[in-house]
Design a protein around this motif. Structure first.
Motif, PDB file in Angstrom:
ATOM      1  N   ARG A  28       0.845  -1.205   0.000  1.00 47.64           N
ATOM      2  CA  ARG A  28       0.000   0.000   0.000  1.00 47.64           C
ATOM      3  C   ARG A  28       0.872   1.244   0.000  1.00 47.64           C
ATOM      4  O   ARG A  28       0.616   2.196  -0.717  1.00 47.64           O
ATOM      5  CB  ARG A  28      -0.932  -0.020   1.221  1.00 47.64           C
ATOM      6  CG  ARG A  28      -1.742   1.244   1.402  1.00 47.64           C
ATOM      7  CD  ARG A  28      -2.774   1.411   0.351  1.00 47.64           C
ATOM      8  NE  ARG A  28      -3.632   0.247   0.325  1.00 47.64           N
ATOM      9  CZ  ARG A  28      -4.705   0.130  -0.425  1.00 47.64           C
ATOM     10  NH1 ARG A  28      -5.059   1.107  -1.210  1.00 47.64           N
ATOM     11  NH2 ARG A  28      -5.425  -0.954  -0.414  1.00 47.64           N
TER      12      ARG A  28
ATOM     13  N   ALA B  27     -12.612  -1.071   2.736  1.00 45.97           N
ATOM     14  CA  ALA B  27     -11.737  -1.290   3.890  1.00 45.97           C
ATOM     15  C   ALA B  27     -11.430   0.048   4.553  1.00 45.97           C
ATOM     16  O   ALA B  27     -11.149   1.038   3.879  1.00 45.97           O
ATOM     17  CB  ALA B  27     -10.448  -1.967   3.443  1.00 45.97           C
ATOM     18  N   HIS B  28     -11.527   0.080   5.858  1.00 46.72           N
ATOM     19  CA  HIS B  28     -11.211   1.274   6.651  1.00 46.72           C
ATOM     20  C   HIS B  28     -12.066   2.470   6.234  1.00 46.72           C
ATOM     21  O   HIS B  28     -11.562   3.587   6.052  1.00 46.72           O
ATOM     22  CB  HIS B  28      -9.728   1.623   6.550  1.00 46.72           C
ATOM     23  CG  HIS B  28      -8.816   0.486   6.857  1.00 46.72           C
ATOM     24  ND1 HIS B  28      -8.678  -0.058   8.113  1.00 46.72           N
ATOM     25  CD2 HIS B  28      -8.014  -0.254   6.051  1.00 46.72           C
ATOM     26  CE1 HIS B  28      -7.833  -1.057   8.075  1.00 46.72           C
ATOM     27  NE2 HIS B  28      -7.411  -1.206   6.837  1.00 46.72           N
TER      28      HIS B  28
ATOM     29  N   ASP C 295     -14.131   4.360   7.766  1.00 45.76           N
ATOM     30  CA  ASP C 295     -14.116   5.529   8.657  1.00 45.76           C
ATOM     31  C   ASP C 295     -12.909   6.421   8.374  1.00 45.76           C
ATOM     32  O   ASP C 295     -13.016   7.645   8.348  1.00 45.76           O
ATOM     33  CB  ASP C 295     -14.098   5.101  10.125  1.00 45.76           C
ATOM     34  CG  ASP C 295     -15.384   4.423  10.550  1.00 45.76           C
ATOM     35  OD1 ASP C 295     -16.403   4.622   9.851  1.00 45.76           O
ATOM     36  OD2 ASP C 295     -15.365   3.703  11.563  1.00 45.76           O
ATOM     37  N   TYR C 296     -11.763   5.796   8.166  1.00 47.55           N
ATOM     38  CA  TYR C 296     -10.545   6.542   7.838  1.00 47.55           C
ATOM     39  C   TYR C 296     -10.740   7.341   6.548  1.00 47.55           C
ATOM     40  O   TYR C 296     -10.426   8.528   6.481  1.00 47.55           O
ATOM     41  CB  TYR C 296      -9.359   5.579   7.688  1.00 47.55           C
ATOM     42  CG  TYR C 296      -8.181   6.212   6.987  1.00 47.55           C
ATOM     43  CD1 TYR C 296      -7.314   7.051   7.677  1.00 47.55           C
ATOM     44  CD2 TYR C 296      -7.948   6.004   5.634  1.00 47.55           C
ATOM     45  CE1 TYR C 296      -6.241   7.656   7.044  1.00 47.55           C
ATOM     46  CE2 TYR C 296      -6.878   6.596   4.991  1.00 47.55           C
ATOM     47  CZ  TYR C 296      -6.031   7.420   5.705  1.00 47.55           C
ATOM     48  OH  TYR C 296      -4.981   8.021   5.066  1.00 47.55           O
ATOM     49  N   TRP C 297     -11.269   6.681   5.527  1.00 52.66           N
ATOM     50  CA  TRP C 297     -11.433   7.335   4.234  1.00 52.66           C
ATOM     51  C   TRP C 297     -12.454   8.457   4.302  1.00 52.66           C
ATOM     52  O   TRP C 297     -12.255   9.515   3.713  1.00 52.66           O
ATOM     53  CB  TRP C 297     -11.814   6.313   3.157  1.00 52.66           C
ATOM     54  CG  TRP C 297     -10.651   5.473   2.767  1.00 52.66           C
ATOM     55  CD1 TRP C 297     -10.424   4.173   3.093  1.00 52.66           C
ATOM     56  CD2 TRP C 297      -9.513   5.891   2.004  1.00 52.66           C
ATOM     57  NE1 TRP C 297      -9.225   3.751   2.576  1.00 52.66           N
ATOM     58  CE2 TRP C 297      -8.651   4.787   1.889  1.00 52.66           C
ATOM     59  CE3 TRP C 297      -9.141   7.088   1.400  1.00 52.66           C
ATOM     60  CZ2 TRP C 297      -7.447   4.841   1.205  1.00 52.66           C
ATOM     61  CZ3 TRP C 297      -7.944   7.139   0.706  1.00 52.66           C
ATOM     62  CH2 TRP C 297      -7.117   6.040   0.616  1.00 52.66           C
TER      63      TRP C 297
ATOM     64  N   LYS D 110     -10.791  11.384   5.857  1.00 56.98           N
ATOM     65  CA  LYS D 110      -9.819  11.974   4.930  1.00 56.98           C
ATOM     66  C   LYS D 110     -10.516  12.796   3.848  1.00 56.98           C
ATOM     67  O   LYS D 110     -10.118  13.920   3.545  1.00 56.98           O
ATOM     68  CB  LYS D 110      -8.978  10.872   4.287  1.00 56.98           C
ATOM     69  CG  LYS D 110      -7.948  11.390   3.304  1.00 56.98           C
ATOM     70  CD  LYS D 110      -6.855  10.401   3.139  1.00 56.98           C
ATOM     71  CE  LYS D 110      -5.727  10.940   2.299  1.00 56.98           C
ATOM     72  NZ  LYS D 110      -5.059  12.089   2.865  1.00 56.98           N
TER      73      LYS D 110
END
Length: 138
Positions: free
Chosen positions: A12, A84-85, A87-89, A92
């Motif tokens: 990644r 995937a993830h 919440d993070y995205w 952001k």
């Protein structure tokens, strides 16, 4: 001992390191179109809010070339959200949108006019040129 996650993280990291912020295909298309129409500009003025991609000092106008994915072009098929993830995205993307709005407001306060050209709009050269003419003609 290496864990499987380490390989995923390094893959990644390698992928994301290749994401460019300058001289992207959409940005080059806008630059080529504007220059071909006789407009002269400066690139990536760091002393201006948001570091606009193209700056037309004599006209007091700037152009941002936004990627549909990163800047969340509403209704565009390129505006996907990774599963995937999530919440993070979401965090952001929300930060990117907020920063873009703040930069546009700061430019307006300084008396500059700004145009946002979306990545998906750069594929149609005729429409792109028409948009640039409308914006850049005094």
């Amino acid at each position: 001992m290496r864990r499987p996650f380490d390989d995923v993280a390094s893959n990644r990291r390698a992928l994301m390191s290749r994401v460019r912020g300058k001289d992207t295909k959409p940005e080059l298309a806008v630059r080529c179109a504007a220059h071909g129409m006789g407009f002269r500009f400066r690139l990536h003025r760091r002393d201006m809010p948001g570091t606009p991609d193209l700056v037309f000092p004599k006209l007091k106008k700037v152009i941002f070339v936004h990627g549909c994915f990163w800047h969340r072009h509403l209704g565009c098929r390129k505006t996907t959200t990774p599963k995937a993830h999530a919440d993070y995205w979401k965090s952001k993307f929300d930060t990117n949108i907020e920063r873009d709005a703040k930069n546009l407001a700061a430019l307006r306060e300084r008396g500059w006019k700004a145009l946002v050209v979306w990545e998906c709009e750069t594929s149609n050269e005729i429409a792109l040129q028409a948009q640039l003419v409308r914006f850049l003609t005094p």
